[in-house]
Write an enzyme that holds these catalytic residues in place. Structure first.
Site, PDB file in Angstrom:
ATOM      1  N   ASN A 175      -8.327  -4.855  21.914  1.00 22.87           N
ATOM      2  CA  ASN A 175      -8.289  -5.406  20.559  1.00 22.87           C
ATOM      3  C   ASN A 175      -7.000  -6.224  20.433  1.00 22.87           C
ATOM      4  O   ASN A 175      -5.918  -5.664  20.287  1.00 22.87           O
ATOM      5  CB  ASN A 175      -8.312  -4.238  19.560  1.00 22.87           C
ATOM      6  CG  ASN A 175      -8.288  -4.701  18.117  1.00 22.87           C
ATOM      7  OD1 ASN A 175      -8.118  -5.892  17.839  1.00 22.87           O
ATOM      8  ND2 ASN A 175      -8.438  -3.763  17.204  1.00 22.87           N
TER       9      ASN A 175
ATOM     10  N   LYS B 239      -4.105  -3.642  21.344  1.00 22.98           N
ATOM     11  CA  LYS B 239      -4.435  -2.214  21.429  1.00 22.98           C
ATOM     12  C   LYS B 239      -5.479  -2.070  22.523  1.00 22.98           C
ATOM     13  O   LYS B 239      -6.334  -2.950  22.671  1.00 22.98           O
ATOM     14  CB  LYS B 239      -5.079  -1.735  20.123  1.00 22.98           C
ATOM     15  CG  LYS B 239      -4.120  -1.529  18.982  1.00 22.98           C
ATOM     16  CD  LYS B 239      -4.847  -0.846  17.835  1.00 22.98           C
ATOM     17  CE  LYS B 239      -4.341  -1.388  16.520  1.00 22.98           C
ATOM     18  NZ  LYS B 239      -5.210  -1.131  15.397  1.00 22.98           N
TER      19      LYS B 239
ATOM     20  N   ARG C 207     -12.866  -6.736  21.120  1.00 20.00           N
ATOM     21  CA  ARG C 207     -13.146  -6.917  19.705  1.00 20.00           C
ATOM     22  C   ARG C 207     -12.910  -8.398  19.389  1.00 20.00           C
ATOM     23  O   ARG C 207     -11.836  -8.924  19.665  1.00 20.00           O
ATOM     24  CB  ARG C 207     -12.199  -6.064  18.873  1.00 20.00           C
ATOM     25  CG  ARG C 207     -12.362  -6.342  17.407  1.00 20.00           C
ATOM     26  CD  ARG C 207     -11.315  -5.633  16.585  1.00 20.00           C
ATOM     27  NE  ARG C 207     -11.533  -5.935  15.199  1.00 20.00           N
ATOM     28  CZ  ARG C 207     -10.559  -6.160  14.322  1.00 20.00           C
ATOM     29  NH1 ARG C 207      -9.310  -6.116  14.709  1.00 20.00           N
ATOM     30  NH2 ARG C 207     -10.840  -6.417  13.072  1.00 20.00           N
TER      31      ARG C 207
ATOM     32  N   HIS D  69     -15.115  -5.782   9.405  1.00 14.68           N
ATOM     33  CA  HIS D  69     -15.130  -4.325   9.625  1.00 14.68           C
ATOM     34  C   HIS D  69     -16.521  -3.835  10.057  1.00 14.68           C
ATOM     35  O   HIS D  69     -16.837  -2.656   9.913  1.00 14.68           O
ATOM     36  CB  HIS D  69     -14.761  -3.545   8.337  1.00 14.68           C
ATOM     37  CG  HIS D  69     -13.308  -3.583   7.985  1.00 14.68           C
ATOM     38  ND1 HIS D  69     -12.876  -3.470   6.690  1.00 14.68           N
ATOM     39  CD2 HIS D  69     -12.206  -3.692   8.741  1.00 14.68           C
ATOM     40  CE1 HIS D  69     -11.552  -3.529   6.658  1.00 14.68           C
ATOM     41  NE2 HIS D  69     -11.119  -3.663   7.903  1.00 14.68           N
TER      42      HIS D  69
ATOM     43  N   GLY E  40      -6.575  -3.117   5.667  1.00 13.86           N
ATOM     44  CA  GLY E  40      -7.675  -3.925   5.126  1.00 13.86           C
ATOM     45  C   GLY E  40      -8.726  -2.969   4.603  1.00 13.86           C
ATOM     46  O   GLY E  40      -8.880  -1.872   5.155  1.00 13.86           O
TER      47      GLY E  40
ATOM     48  N   ARG F  45      -3.598  -7.676   0.281  1.00 13.67           N
ATOM     49  CA  ARG F  45      -4.568  -8.678  -0.189  1.00 13.67           C
ATOM     50  C   ARG F  45      -5.050  -8.330  -1.593  1.00 13.67           C
ATOM     51  O   ARG F  45      -5.280  -7.157  -1.902  1.00 13.67           O
ATOM     52  CB  ARG F  45      -5.781  -8.743   0.739  1.00 13.67           C
ATOM     53  CG  ARG F  45      -5.482  -9.262   2.118  1.00 13.67           C
ATOM     54  CD  ARG F  45      -6.789  -9.565   2.868  1.00 13.67           C
ATOM     55  NE  ARG F  45      -6.530  -9.801   4.272  1.00 13.67           N
ATOM     56  CZ  ARG F  45      -6.979  -9.011   5.261  1.00 13.67           C
ATOM     57  NH1 ARG F  45      -7.710  -7.937   4.999  1.00 13.67           N
ATOM     58  NH2 ARG F  45      -6.687  -9.303   6.507  1.00 13.67           N
TER      59      ARG F  45
ATOM     60  N   GLU G  92     -14.103   2.512  16.287  1.00  9.43           N
ATOM     61  CA  GLU G  92     -14.629   1.200  16.677  1.00  9.43           C
ATOM     62  C   GLU G  92     -14.643   1.052  18.197  1.00  9.43           C
ATOM     63  O   GLU G  92     -15.539   0.418  18.756  1.00  9.43           O
ATOM     64  CB  GLU G  92     -13.764   0.094  16.053  1.00  9.43           C
ATOM     65  CG  GLU G  92     -13.943   0.009  14.545  1.00  9.43           C
ATOM     66  CD  GLU G  92     -12.749  -0.577  13.837  1.00  9.43           C
ATOM     67  OE1 GLU G  92     -11.731   0.139  13.706  1.00  9.43           O
ATOM     68  OE2 GLU G  92     -12.816  -1.727  13.397  1.00  9.43           O
TER      69      GLU G  92
HETATM   70  P1  ADP Z   1      -5.405  -0.472   9.805  1.00  7.57           P
HETATM   71  O1  ADP Z   1      -6.367  -1.023   8.777  1.00  7.57           O
HETATM   72  O2  ADP Z   1      -4.249  -1.379  10.072  1.00  7.57           O
HETATM   73  O3  ADP Z   1      -6.091   0.058  11.049  1.00  7.57           O
HETATM   74  P2  ADP Z   1      -5.172   2.267   8.956  1.00  7.57           P
HETATM   75  O4  ADP Z   1      -6.662   2.430   8.966  1.00  7.57           O
HETATM   76  O5  ADP Z   1      -4.366   3.090   9.901  1.00  7.57           O
HETATM   77  O6  ADP Z   1      -4.727   0.768   9.086  1.00  7.57           O
HETATM   78  O7  ADP Z   1      -4.679   2.589   7.459  1.00  7.57           O
HETATM   79  C1  ADP Z   1      -3.370   2.480   7.057  1.00  7.57           C
HETATM   80  C2  ADP Z   1      -3.270   3.030   5.633  1.00  7.57           C
HETATM   81  O8  ADP Z   1      -3.601   4.422   5.651  1.00  7.57           O
HETATM   82  C3  ADP Z   1      -1.841   2.936   5.063  1.00  7.57           C
HETATM   83  O9  ADP Z   1      -1.887   2.507   3.715  1.00  7.57           O
HETATM   84  C4  ADP Z   1      -1.367   4.383   5.133  1.00  7.57           C
HETATM   85  O10 ADP Z   1      -0.417   4.702   4.167  1.00  7.57           O
HETATM   86  C5  ADP Z   1      -2.665   5.117   4.854  1.00  7.57           C
HETATM   87  N1  ADP Z   1      -2.545   6.535   5.222  1.00  7.57           N
HETATM   88  C6  ADP Z   1      -2.396   7.076   6.454  1.00  7.57           C
HETATM   89  N2  ADP Z   1      -2.233   8.421   6.347  1.00  7.57           N
HETATM   90  C7  ADP Z   1      -2.251   8.728   5.022  1.00  7.57           C
HETATM   91  C8  ADP Z   1      -2.123   9.927   4.272  1.00  7.57           C
HETATM   92  N3  ADP Z   1      -1.932  11.085   4.871  1.00  7.57           N
HETATM   93  N4  ADP Z   1      -2.217   9.843   2.921  1.00  7.57           N
HETATM   94  C9  ADP Z   1      -2.400   8.657   2.305  1.00  7.57           C
HETATM   95  N5  ADP Z   1      -2.524   7.491   2.952  1.00  7.57           N
HETATM   96  C10 ADP Z   1      -2.458   7.517   4.293  1.00  7.57           C
END
Ligand code: ADP
Length: 414
Positions: free
Chosen positions: A7, A14, A99, A189, A221, A250, A396
């Site tokens: 990715n 990644k 990806r 997504h 996102g 966003r 994914e």
């Molecule tokens: P990406 O879309 O870049 O893959 P992620 O799916 O890892 O990102 O999501 C990141 C979001 O998830 C951030 O806003 C982070 O604060 C939130 N997040 C991760 N763990 C927790 C948690 N324990 N409680 C609340 N929000 C969380």
């Protein structure tokens, strides 16, 4: 087969290595052998490598581009310190799955990469100028470093949404703009929403065509997807990932007239407004603090920060609004499934999204919601909830590995 899943983002790569048995694709026989993340490519990169069952290895190194990053990964994979089971030489990698963010209208499913496919991904650059070039760099680097003999497969973020009906993908704009420029909803997504549909079906013992759910991918996102009879029939991201839900940075849906108004009132150029809508809005813009949901929850809980609370409430209300509208266009669904970093981990967000939704059939079990182990999946609905509520980790990479095996093995499924 050993599949390298890649990715490539604008400054990140990644990867995972997933071992998959082509004969048992639907049975969850895959094994994750290794994973890693390379950040800040273009300068002194931060590198994390992890072989399954071993402690992660962190380091830094100057990596000037994606090719250098992938070269670093391939050297680590076969190095004595990696000790990855079943991998001794690069020839033990059977295929690479990439990806790819935008497949336009051309790519409705995953495909094996050849010259025509490369040209097609290039054609989509104008639709995804930030993402597709990085994906292409990853593909070209693998061709150079692994040779043409190792098959490569492209798995598109947009492909799952190729089943949207015209009424979902067309905007209320002059129709000739669709014909001339393909201005329409594409959705993103898709691989995550497809995984959630697959996993839900597997958990409930359903055929894919019997899966009727609203999937909520809430990470940095965010997007929602209405999945009816196993197919995406609507989704919140649109022509670009900007539309729909409020996200980390966003804005999601806004009245387009705001662009012209801001242009005249603040003297901002169209490009600057676009940057503001994509990078300075959402949770960050409303709170004035951070785009990170976990930090906002802490600010709200410990410092009673009003704007942190407002940002979370705006975020949840927008999700709630789309859950309601999707249940309406689907004529009801069997489940609402939360995923992504926020969906999977934030009981606060899940609770606020599901509050006052009992008329629509959603009733959360507060205890189950609060005590669901972080990172693990499960059912968090009350016993008398007509619509189930689940939180599941997405995967994914698994979908990309499975598609890669299917395309390479020449099967037409998927
Ligand atoms: P990406 O879309 O870049 O893959 P992620 O799916 O890892 O990102 O999501 C990141 C979001 O998830 C951030 O806003 C982070 O604060 C939130 N997040 C991760 N763990 C927790 C948690 N324990 N409680 C609340 N929000 C969380």
């Amino acid at each position: 087969m050993n599949i390298l899943v890649l990715n490539c983002g604008s400054s990140t790569v990644k990867f995972q290595i997933i071992q998959s048995d082509p004969e048992r694709l639907e049975n969850g026989s895959e094994r994750r052998l290794a994973s890693g993340l390379l950040e800040r490519i273009g300068s002194q990169a931060l590198i994390t490598f992890k072989a399954e069952g071993q402690t992660p290895h962190k380091s830094t190194a100057p990596l000037k581009d994606h090719r250098a990053a992938i070269d670093k990964i391939l050297r680590w994979i076969v190095s004595p310190e990696a000790r990855i089971e079943s991998i001794r030489a690069l020839s033990d990698l059977d295929a690479v799955g990439h990806r790819v963010v935008h497949g336009g209208e051309k790519f409705q499913k995953s495909v094996r990469i050849d010259k025509n496919v490369l040209a097609g991904i290039e054609d989509c650059i104008e639709l995804a100028p930030l993402h597709n070039p990085a994906n292409l760099k990853g593909i070209r680097a693998c061709q150079d470093l692994l040779g043409e003999g190792v098959p490569q497969v492209a798995v598109f973020d947009t492909a799952f949404h190729s089943t949207l009906p015209e009424t979902a993908y067309l905007y209320g704009l002059p129709y000739h703009l669709y014909l001339r420029h393909r201005i329409r909803r594409y959705g993103f997504h898709g691989t995550s929403h497809r995984y959630i549909a697959f996993k839900y079906g597997q958990m409930m013992g359903l055929e894919p065509k019997d899966v009727n759910i609203v999937s909520l991918h809430l990470g940095n996102g965010c997007s929602a997807c209405a999945i009816k009879n196993g197919r995406s029939i609507d989704t919140t991201m649109g022509f670009t990932p900007l539309e729909g839900l409020i996200m980390g940075t966003r804005a999601g849906d806004v009245d387009p007239s705001i662009v012209d108004f801001l242009h005249s009132k603040e003297g901002l150029s169209i490009g600057e407004i676009d940057t503001m809508l994509n990078k300075q809005s959402g949770l960050l813009g409303v709170s004035g603090l951070t785009s990170d949901m976990r930090e906002l929850e802490e600010e709200e809980a410990h410092n009673q920060d009003r704007r942190a609370r407002l940002a979370i409430d705006l975020f949840c209300r927008r999700v709630q609004k789309y859950v309601g509208s999707y249940l309406a266009i689907m004529n009801g669904a069997d489940a609402v499934v939360f995923t992504g970093g926020i969906g999977q981990n934030s009981d606060v967000v899940r609770q606020r999204v599901c509050a006052n939704m009992d008329w629509l059939g959603l009733k959360l079990d507060d205890q189950k919601n609060r005590t669901l182990p972080r990172g693990e999946g499960g059912d968090i609905s009350a016993a008398d909830s007509r619509v189930k509520i689940l939180a599941l980790p997405t995967d994914e990479e698994l979908m990309i590995a499975q598609d890669t095996v299917r395309c390479v093995a020449g099967s037409t499924r998927g």
